[in-house]
Design an enzyme around this catalytic site. Structure first.
Site, PDB file in Angstrom:
ATOM      1  N   GLU A  98       0.850  -1.198   0.000  1.00  0.00           N
ATOM      2  CA  GLU A  98       0.000   0.000   0.000  1.00  0.00           C
ATOM      3  C   GLU A  98       0.884   1.246   0.000  1.00  0.00           C
ATOM      4  OE1 GLU A  98      -2.443   1.725  -0.515  1.00  0.00           O
ATOM      5  OE2 GLU A  98      -4.086   1.475   0.882  1.00  0.00           O
ATOM      6  N   ASP A  99       0.373   2.322  -0.566  1.00  0.00           N
ATOM      7  CA  ASP A  99       1.154   3.560  -0.589  1.00  0.00           C
ATOM      8  C   ASP A  99       1.263   4.204   0.790  1.00  0.00           C
ATOM      9  OD1 ASP A  99      -1.568   4.244  -0.516  1.00  0.00           O
ATOM     10  OD2 ASP A  99      -1.495   5.584  -2.243  1.00  0.00           O
ATOM     11  N   ASP A 102      -3.222   6.098   6.569  1.00  0.00           N
ATOM     12  CA  ASP A 102      -3.605   7.405   7.098  1.00  0.00           C
ATOM     13  C   ASP A 102      -4.549   7.168   8.279  1.00  0.00           C
ATOM     14  OD1 ASP A 102      -3.949  10.199   7.126  1.00  0.00           O
ATOM     15  OD2 ASP A 102      -5.525  10.151   5.616  1.00  0.00           O
ATOM     16  N   PHE A 151      -0.384  16.396   3.592  1.00  0.00           N
ATOM     17  CA  PHE A 151      -0.879  15.709   2.404  1.00  0.00           C
ATOM     18  C   PHE A 151       0.244  15.620   1.378  1.00  0.00           C
ATOM     19  CE2 PHE A 151      -3.235  14.560  -1.317  1.00  0.00           C
ATOM     20  CZ  PHE A 151      -4.155  13.657  -0.793  1.00  0.00           C
ATOM     21  N   ARG A 164       0.880  11.694  -9.639  1.00  0.00           N
ATOM     22  CA  ARG A 164       1.353  10.328  -9.387  1.00  0.00           C
ATOM     23  C   ARG A 164       2.707  10.066 -10.028  1.00  0.00           C
ATOM     24  NH1 ARG A 164      -2.931   7.291  -7.246  1.00  0.00           N
ATOM     25  NH2 ARG A 164      -5.004   7.759  -8.021  1.00  0.00           N
TER      26      ARG A 164
HETATM   27  P1  IMP Z   1      -7.002   5.729   5.020  1.00  0.00           P
HETATM   28  O1  IMP Z   1      -8.141   4.798   4.813  1.00  0.00           O
HETATM   29  O2  IMP Z   1      -7.441   7.006   5.675  1.00  0.00           O
HETATM   30  O3  IMP Z   1      -5.832   5.094   5.784  1.00  0.00           O
HETATM   31  O4  IMP Z   1      -6.489   6.224   3.633  1.00  0.00           O
HETATM   32  C1  IMP Z   1      -5.756   5.460   2.827  1.00  0.00           C
HETATM   33  C2  IMP Z   1      -5.753   5.993   1.411  1.00  0.00           C
HETATM   34  O5  IMP Z   1      -6.004   7.404   1.341  1.00  0.00           O
HETATM   35  C3  IMP Z   1      -4.387   5.803   0.840  1.00  0.00           C
HETATM   36  O6  IMP Z   1      -4.250   4.526   0.263  1.00  0.00           O
HETATM   37  C4  IMP Z   1      -4.297   6.933  -0.145  1.00  0.00           C
HETATM   38  O7  IMP Z   1      -4.849   6.532  -1.384  1.00  0.00           O
HETATM   39  C5  IMP Z   1      -5.139   8.034   0.438  1.00  0.00           C
HETATM   40  N1  IMP Z   1      -4.297   9.019   1.164  1.00  0.00           N
HETATM   41  C6  IMP Z   1      -4.176   9.193   2.488  1.00  0.00           C
HETATM   42  N2  IMP Z   1      -3.311  10.170   2.791  1.00  0.00           N
HETATM   43  C7  IMP Z   1      -2.847  10.612   1.608  1.00  0.00           C
HETATM   44  C8  IMP Z   1      -1.873  11.632   1.237  1.00  0.00           C
HETATM   45  O8  IMP Z   1      -1.242  12.317   2.056  1.00  0.00           O
HETATM   46  N3  IMP Z   1      -1.678  11.794  -0.096  1.00  0.00           N
HETATM   47  C9  IMP Z   1      -2.312  11.058  -1.047  1.00  0.00           C
HETATM   48  N4  IMP Z   1      -3.203  10.101  -0.757  1.00  0.00           N
HETATM   49  C10 IMP Z   1      -3.476   9.885   0.567  1.00  0.00           C
HETATM   50 MG    MG Z   2      -4.227   3.979  -1.712  1.00  0.00          MG
END
Ligand code: IMP
Ligand code: MG
Length: 173
Positions: A98-99, A102, A151, A164
């Site tokens: 996963e990237d 958050d 972000f 990207r």
């Molecule tokens: P989560 O469910 O809040 O943990 O969010 C996960 C997804 O939100 C990641 O896989 C990203 O695609 C997107 N995301 C969260 N933070 C960022 C950021 O700082 N930049 C870009 N995408 C983000």
């Molecule tokens: Mg993602």
């Protein structure tokens, strides 16, 4: 905002070095095993492609697309499967790639649905983690970089599908 105006926050070299370390660490923890890497599209694609090329031994890959965000920067808390895997996970040593983690909602959901497919083992590698944003306690076995609540874009990560392609990670102001 034009791409050139976003300076590097994590440089291409720093990414390469850390990902090489992660690949070695993942392999050390699973000596001789065939590893099945699941890339979470689209953000995980650069990370996956560099990770697998730094990894020794048998590796296979599959791809999945989820949606937890619209085109903005805040979580909806809602997760949908946009594209499912091509292969089953039964008996495989699976690593989710996963990237970024958050709030943790996306990853938590993904781990639940993949665990239900009976992999032999299930681990997670995230390039980035923003621990201060966590809404749910989710386990991540390998983390590239822990960052503050900013972000970030680039190296697979987007804002409204842009940035990207940056070869480094930058902070979107
Ligand atoms: P989560 O469910 O809040 O943990 O969010 C996960 C997804 O939100 C990641 O896989 C990203 O695609 C997107 N995301 C969260 N933070 C960022 C950021 O700082 N930049 C870009 N995408 C983000
Ligand atoms: Mg993602």
């Amino acid at each position: 905002m034009p791409t050139a105006s976003i300076p590097p926050f994590i440089t291409t070299d720093a990414l390469k070095n850390r990902i090489t370390e992660l690949a070695a660490e993942i392999r050390r923890d699973a000596p001789g095993e065939s590893l099945h890497l699941i890339c979470v599209l689209k953000g995980g694609v650069m990370f996956l492609s560099d990770l697998v090329r730094a990894m020794e031994g048998d590796v296979s890959m599959d791809f999945m697309a989820l949606s937890s965000y619209g085109s903005g920067t805040t979580s909806s808390g809602e997760v949908r499967v946009i594209k499912d895997l091509d292969y089953g996970l039964e008996g495989r040593h699976v690593i989710i790639v996963e990237d970024i983690v958050d709030t943790g909602l996306t990853l938590h959901y993904l781990q639940e649905i993949l665990r239900a497919r009976n992999p032999k083992s299930l681990k997670t590698a995230c390039l980035l983690s923003k621990p201060s944003r966590r809404k749910i306690d989710v386990s991540v076995d390998y983390i590239g970089f822990t960052i503050e609540d900013r972000f970030v874009v680039g190296y697979g990560l987007d804002y409204a599908e842009q940035y990207r392609n940056l070869p480094y990670i930058g902070v979107l102001q």
